[in-house]
Each structure stands twice: as structure tokens, then as C-alpha cells.
Scaffold this active site. Structure first.
Site, PDB file in Angstrom:
ATOM      1  N   ASP A 160       0.808  -1.221   0.000  1.00  0.00           N
ATOM      2  CA  ASP A 160       0.000   0.000   0.000  1.00  0.00           C
ATOM      3  C   ASP A 160       0.840   1.269   0.000  1.00  0.00           C
ATOM      4  O   ASP A 160       0.342   2.356   0.291  1.00  0.00           O
ATOM      5  CB  ASP A 160      -0.942   0.011   1.216  1.00  0.00           C
ATOM      6  CG  ASP A 160      -0.183  -0.088   2.534  1.00  0.00           C
ATOM      7  OD1 ASP A 160       1.067  -0.136   2.505  1.00  0.00           O
ATOM      8  OD2 ASP A 160      -0.836  -0.135   3.599  1.00  0.00           O
ATOM      9  N   CYS A 163       4.827  -0.260   2.761  1.00  0.00           N
ATOM     10  CA  CYS A 163       5.325  -1.601   3.073  1.00  0.00           C
ATOM     11  C   CYS A 163       6.643  -1.590   3.842  1.00  0.00           C
ATOM     12  O   CYS A 163       6.830  -2.390   4.768  1.00  0.00           O
ATOM     13  CB  CYS A 163       5.435  -2.444   1.800  1.00  0.00           C
ATOM     14  SG  CYS A 163       6.577  -1.797   0.556  1.00  0.00           S
ATOM     15  N   HIS A 282       8.958  -4.340  -3.421  1.00  0.00           N
ATOM     16  CA  HIS A 282       8.105  -4.503  -2.245  1.00  0.00           C
ATOM     17  C   HIS A 282       8.967  -5.002  -1.094  1.00  0.00           C
ATOM     18  O   HIS A 282       9.930  -5.739  -1.291  1.00  0.00           O
ATOM     19  CB  HIS A 282       6.987  -5.510  -2.552  1.00  0.00           C
ATOM     20  CG  HIS A 282       6.094  -5.783  -1.376  1.00  0.00           C
ATOM     21  ND1 HIS A 282       5.226  -4.835  -0.872  1.00  0.00           N
ATOM     22  CD2 HIS A 282       5.935  -6.893  -0.599  1.00  0.00           C
ATOM     23  CE1 HIS A 282       4.559  -5.359   0.145  1.00  0.00           C
ATOM     24  NE2 HIS A 282       4.986  -6.591   0.338  1.00  0.00           N
TER      25      HIS A 282
END
Length: 299
Positions: A160, A163, A282
Site C-alpha cells: 500500500d 510496506c 516490495h
């Protein structure tokens, strides 16, 4: 002829409802299985495919029965909307004329929908094959092997924009420390503002390639504090100074790195993934393997 079309419309409406109900059931089944449970996800895909195939076969059988019920002679009785009636004079000739003109609009819609379903099933199968050999899958395997050697496993963090900070928050919590996402962002921005000379040489305008102006630097810090701006190595460097402890970053295809080695403490550990999601990079956290004995720390 209008009565026969009404029966077909009723059946089409029923089929649409049943497919919608199945879609809701499928979504519920997907939500019940964790994304990282590959064995159960594979079985889930097979179960969903079976349900869709069974429903498609049921619908095809009902369509064939409807066609058969409408194919009798002039004196054959039909049941339309629950009312028995005799076939109209000249209906056979009308049906022949319709057949000469080609498939009805309803049949075309059914054929188009069936073709779309077949294409969708084909895409799902192709995606499964691609996933097994894809970059994301390969990256996950390499990371799992690295972590297993240390009795660790990935702990998924939501994608989002927060992270990296959420992964740090999770690691701190596992070590009995309490700093939430908002606090981590605020303290990171505050540290970078206070040490502009250490960070400005690494910040450039993506369009011009020039170093950040004073205004651009202030906006950069505000974005860290007030938005879901993605965090990277500069923010990790600031966080090591804020937390006064090192941060280890594990990667699939590169050596692990430790930021803040000057602090002689056990590091917290993050996972950096290049191919985790469609947008790319990520961060995840880690946790002890369930069957590994706890030694009071994360690593």
C-alpha cells in the site's frame, strides 16, 4: 414465436443468476485461502475449474432441452411461462425462415458467452504455467531457501506504499519495541530534514537530472511524513539512525546488506522483492518458522 422467446429469456436470466451466484461463491473460496499457501491455492484453482465446468454443462443441457421442447409440429403442446398452449399455425414455416436467416440474437449471445468462458479458462491455465516459471515465483523460491537456512520464513506485508515502514514496525514489535507507522514516517522525515547535507547529494529531479532544490527537498520530506510515498535505501539509512540499530535487507539475487553496521546490536530483518507485485519492488518482514524453536529474537 414470442412465447418461445419468453421461455428462452427466462432461462437466460436464470443462467445469469446462477453464474453470478457462482462468482460470489468463488470469491468467498479465494478469500478463505491465504495467498502464500501454494498447495491450497493450487487445489482451489482445480475446485473452481470443476465448479465452472459443471455449471457450464448444466446450462448447455438445459438449453438443449429447451430447443427440443420447441421443435414439435403444429399440434404439439408447449409449456411457456408455466402455461400450456398449442403451437401456432405456420410456426414451423416461421422457424424454417428464421433458420435460413441464421442464428437468433439469443443464440449468438450464448455462443459469444461460451467462447468468452473458454478463453477465460485458457488464460487461467496459461497464467498458472507462467507463474510457475515467472520471475515472481523464482524470486520466492530463492528467498524461501535463504530464509529456511536461518529457520525463517516470509511474513507478508500489505502493498500500500507503506510496506517498508510496516515491515520495520512488525520487526520492532517482534523484538518488544513499539513504534507505529505514523511515528516511523514522522521521525524519518525529521531526521532527513535535520541532516540535509547527508541526503541531498543522492536526491535528483527525475525529469531534469538536477539535484533537488530547497523546495523539492522540503516536499520530499513532507511526502515521507504525510503520504504513502514508497521508502527505499535512503529512508532505511535514516531509520537506522532514528532507531539506533542496524537493519538487514535480504534479497533473492544479490548479497544481503546491513545498513547501520556502526550500531553493535542485533539487526532487524526485512525482505526486499523486485517482482512481488505488478508495480515492482516490495518489502516484507520475516518470522520464525513454525516448527523452529524460539530464541527470543527474530534472527
Amino acid at each position: 414465436m414470442a412465447e418461445v422467446e419468453s421461455a428462452g429469456d427466462m432461462l437466460a436470466k436464470q443462467h445469469r443468476k446462477e453464474k453470478k451466484d457462482l462468482q460470489a461463491k468463488v470469491q468467498s473460496m479465494k478469500n478463505a485461502v491465504p495467498k502464500n499457501d501454494k498447495k491450497r491455492r493450487k487445489q482451489l484453482a482445480e475446485d473452481i475449474s470443476k465448479l465452472e465446468t459443471e455449471l457450464n454443462e448444466k446450462h448447455e443441457e438445459e438449453l438443449q432441452l429447451l430447443k427440443a421442447s420447441c421443435a414439435g409440429g403444429e399440434q404439439e403442446e408447449e409449456v411457456v411461462n408455466g402455461v400450456a398452449s398449442l403451437a401456432l399455425e405456420g410456426e414451423e414455416e416461421l422457424n424454417d425462415a428464421k433458420q435460413e436467416r441464421g442464428p437468433s440474437k439469443a443464440q449468438k449471445r450464448r455462443d459469444k458467452k461460451a467462447a468468452a468462458e473458454k478463453e477465460r479458462e485458457s488464460r487461467i491455465a496459461e497464467a498458472e504455467v507462467e507463474n510457475l516459471s515467472g520471475l515472481r515465483h523464482q524470486e520466492g523460491l530463492k528467498l524461501a531457501q535463504k530464509l529456511a537456512a536461518r529457520q525463517l520464513q516470509i511474513k507478508e506485508i500489505s502493498s500500500d506504499g507503506h510496506c517498508m515502514y510496516r515491515a520495520v514496525e512488525d520487526q520492532l514489535a517482534q523484538n518488544g519495541l513499539s513504534l507505529n507507522l505514523i511515528e516511523l514516517r514522522a521521525q524519518t522525515a525529521q531526521y532527513i530534514r535535520a541532516h540535509a547535507d547527508d541526503f541531498l547529494p543522492f536526491l535528483t529531479n527525475s525529469t531534469t537530472g538536477d539535484l533537488y532544490t530547497a523546495d523539492e527537498f522540503q516536499k520530499y520530506c513532507c511526502d515521507i511524513e504525510d503520504t504513502a510515498a514508497w521508502g527505499g535505501q535512503l529512508e532505511l539509512r535514516a531509520l537506522t539512525q532514528v532507531l539506533r540499530l542496524p537493519i538487514e535487507v535480504i534479497q533473492a539475487d544479490s548479497p544481503d546488506i546491513i545498513i547501520g553496521e556502526e550500531f553493535d546490536k542485533r539487526p532487524i530483518t526485512l525482505i526486499y522483492m523486485r517482482h512481488a507485485y505488478g508495480l515492482g519492488e516490495h518489502y516484507n518482514s520475516v518470522q520464525r518458522l513454525k516448527d523452529a524453536s524460539s530464541d527470543g529474537g527474530v534472527v
